[in-house]
Design an enzyme around this catalytic site. Structure first.
Site, PDB file in Angstrom:
ATOM      1  N   ASP A 100      48.823  39.615  46.560  1.00 36.89           N
ATOM      2  CA  ASP A 100      47.716  38.803  46.061  1.00 36.89           C
ATOM      3  C   ASP A 100      46.458  39.663  46.077  1.00 36.89           C
ATOM      4  OD1 ASP A 100      46.315  36.485  45.237  1.00 36.89           O
ATOM      5  OD2 ASP A 100      47.659  35.252  46.440  1.00 36.89           O
ATOM      6  N   HIS A 339      50.353  27.197  46.247  1.00 38.48           N
ATOM      7  CA  HIS A 339      49.681  26.870  47.505  1.00 38.48           C
ATOM      8  C   HIS A 339      48.443  26.004  47.316  1.00 38.48           C
ATOM      9  CE1 HIS A 339      47.505  30.242  45.866  1.00 38.48           C
ATOM     10  NE2 HIS A 339      46.506  29.989  46.684  1.00 38.48           N
TER      11      HIS A 339
END
Length: 570
Positions: A100, A339
């Site tokens: 990420d 998420h």
């Protein structure tokens, strides 16, 4: 593009939220050795690529999306040696890793910002975005942050406000500064040189601010009742976005065999084509949000928290447009879950009586389309939303701030605010991964950082692996089909019955092959009336979420609640 070949287009991505995946040391927080211990599970599922949410050093104000050192591992997740062992174990199983990349903002505890906020003359001051106060000392405009409140935070040492589109501890970086861009490219090379295979780029279309070039800071328009929504429209898709991304590709990505996806709030189809075009673009894929915003009341004072039922016709228009417009000119990311999103089986299906059927139906609908499917941890188990009874049981900064503002400033009762969090809160996706029916569901030997879902004894990986009819094994079959069938990768998408309110039907066509996908988005039985040129074809069932009972005839076909079918047309 940045990949050496197009083989990745046959693959499927699995997102790991490390804090909630597997704890190895009993501290209640998932970690890197825990991930390594569960890689056989991912190999059995059949995924090709893991997107790993941030594991960098961080104060954890936003669960790791506030980074204080881009080249270090947060101690709660392990060490760099643990990371390298995990990466090697993934590669040994044929699984690639996307890190990420969070470079729209850093943590306010990053050394860059510690220096930047100390003085206007500091060399790092221009790494961030600053604005002068109004004559009365108030912020320069009314822009609203994603996590409630102003985007502007006062910095006493310099007598300025700094911009933060998210938490006040997440100051936005100034991509207009070439020194800052060079720092970002260097940290990307650091991870790629370790063997990382690519990046998921957090809110990447915010790196160019529409106002940065001329310094204008107009107020955002008010919505109903005089309140504001997050001011993404004022800070996304600036004039230099493609320039920055193409520079990133030229300076970094073209020198490695990488896979990249950019998260892009408010992205248009044209921007999707521009960014992911195989020859002139910069990234392989894009996360767009249109379909994820369809069940929110547009223009409402509380934004995403004001929910409404999904209109399937709107979903068809949105998904159909992205499918058609990117075909041959870009590439889609296919997702219903991550998420930041509630669980899709609760949001778009039925998490009660038809939990298994609707989870499989949604998977069929998604995996039948053109693009790269993303599976968020637990989605392959049919995990559902959680409804904690007390706000104290939640951990997400967005949900906690929303509850506070809604109950103290917007007139909502605590019960109304909790109901909204039960529906749309990000912690729905962050309860620990249930591995078995034991104490703490096999996630940890200690007390988890957030409570387990109460249904973990029934909905868990061990149960799913043992049941050949589970959601898990259905996902395995869908993933295998994508690897086997070129039509699922390269076939043209053709929407059928756009005005139907319960049936989602589409074709995938490649050369002389035609694949039909039928999905009943309702809890009632459905009589299917397809166009004559389809209904009169012979159909050969490829996969479905109900047991095959009889030969498939499209004329007079009736779909059971949340039934999905994928079949060849002859």
């Amino acid at each position: 593009m940045t990949s050496a070949s197009d083989d990745w287009k046959r693959g499927v991505v699995y997102q790991i939220y490390p804090r909630s995946f597997q704890d190895s040391n009993g501290d209640g927080i998932g970690d890197l050795p825990g991930i390594t211990s569960r890689l056989d599970y991912l190999q059995q599922l059949g995924v090709d690529l893991v997107w790993l949410s941030p594991v960098y050093a961080s104060p954890q104000d936003d669960n790791g999306y506030d980074i204080s050192d881009y080249r270090a591992i947060a101690p709660e997740f392990g060490t760099m040696a643990d990371f390298e062992q995990m990466l090697a174990a993934m590669h040994a199983r044929g699984i690639r890793l996307m890190m990420d990349l969070v470079v729209n903002h850093s943590s306010d505890e990053h050394e860059w910002f510690r220096q930047a906020r100390s003085s206007r003359d500091n060399p790092y001051h221009d790494y961030y975005l600053w604005a002068e106060p109004k004559a009365d000392g108030s912020p320069p405009n009314n822009w609203e942050a994603a996590f409630q409140g102003s985007v502007w935070e006062w910095n006493q040492a310099t007598g300025e406000y700094y911009l933060h589109m998210f938490s006040r501890k997440q100051p936005d970086l100034n991509w207009e500064n070439p020194r800052l861009r060079a720092e970002v490219y260097a940290l990307m090379r650091f991870w790629l040189d370790k063997g990382v295979d690519g990046f998921r780029m957090d809110v990447i279309n915010m790196i160019s601010k529409p106002w940065a070039a001329d310094g204008s800071l107009p107020d955002a328009p008010l919505v109903r009742e005089g309140f504001l929504q997050p001011s993404f429209g004022m800070t996304c898709n600036g004039p230099r976005l493609l320039e920055f991304l193409r520079e990133m590709r030229r300076e970094v990505l073209d020198h490695y065999d990488t896979i990249t996806v950019g998260e892009a709030p408010l992205a248009t189809v044209q921007q999707g084509r521009d960014i992911t075009h195989p020859e002139t673009g910069a990234l392989d894929m894009l996360f767009q949000f249109e379909h994820m915003d369809l069940d929110s009341v547009g223009g409402h004072v509380m934004g995403k928290w004001a929910a409404r039922p999904l209109d399937l016709r709107e979903l068809k228009r949105t998904m159909g447009r992205w499918q058609d417009e990117l075909h041959g000119r870009g590439w889609n990311s296919l997702y219903l879950s991550n998420h930041d999103q509630p669980r899709p089986v609760s949001r778009f299906g039925d998490d009660g009586r038809y939990r298994v059927e609707s989870a499989k139906m949604l998977a069929t609908w998604l995996h039948g389309m053109q693009g790269t499917p993303y599976i968020y941890q637990g989605e392959e188990l049919g995990m559902s939303n959680v409804a904690f009874e007390r706000i104290e049981d939640y951990r997400d900064i967005e949900s906690l701030n929303f509850h506070r503002v809604a109950t103290t400033e917007r007139g909502w009762t605590p019960e109304q605010a909790l109901a909204a969090i039960h529906t749309k809160g990000r912690d729905n996706a962050r309860t620990p991964m249930p591995w078995d029916g034991s104490d703490q569901a096999g996630f940890s030997s200690g007390r988890p950082w957030i409570a387990l879902h109460p249904n973990a004894p029934e909905v868990n990986a061990a149960q799913a692996l043992a049941d050949p009819n589970s959601v898990f094994h259905y996902y395995r079959a869908l993933i295998a089909l994508r690897k086997q069938l070129p039509v699922l990768v390269a076939g043209r998408h053709e929407l059928l019955l756009p005005g139907h309110e319960q049936l989602y039907a589409y074709l995938r066509c490649l050369d002389q092959q035609r694949l039909l996908v039928l999905c009943n988005f309702g809890a009632g039985e459905l009589a299917v009336e397809l166009p004559p040129e389809v209904a009169t074809c012979q159909a050969e069932r490829l996969i479905g979420n109900y047991p095959e009972a009889q030969p498939l005839a499209l004329e007079g076909l009736r779909l059971r609640p949340y039934e999905a079918l994928m079949c060849w047309l002859h």
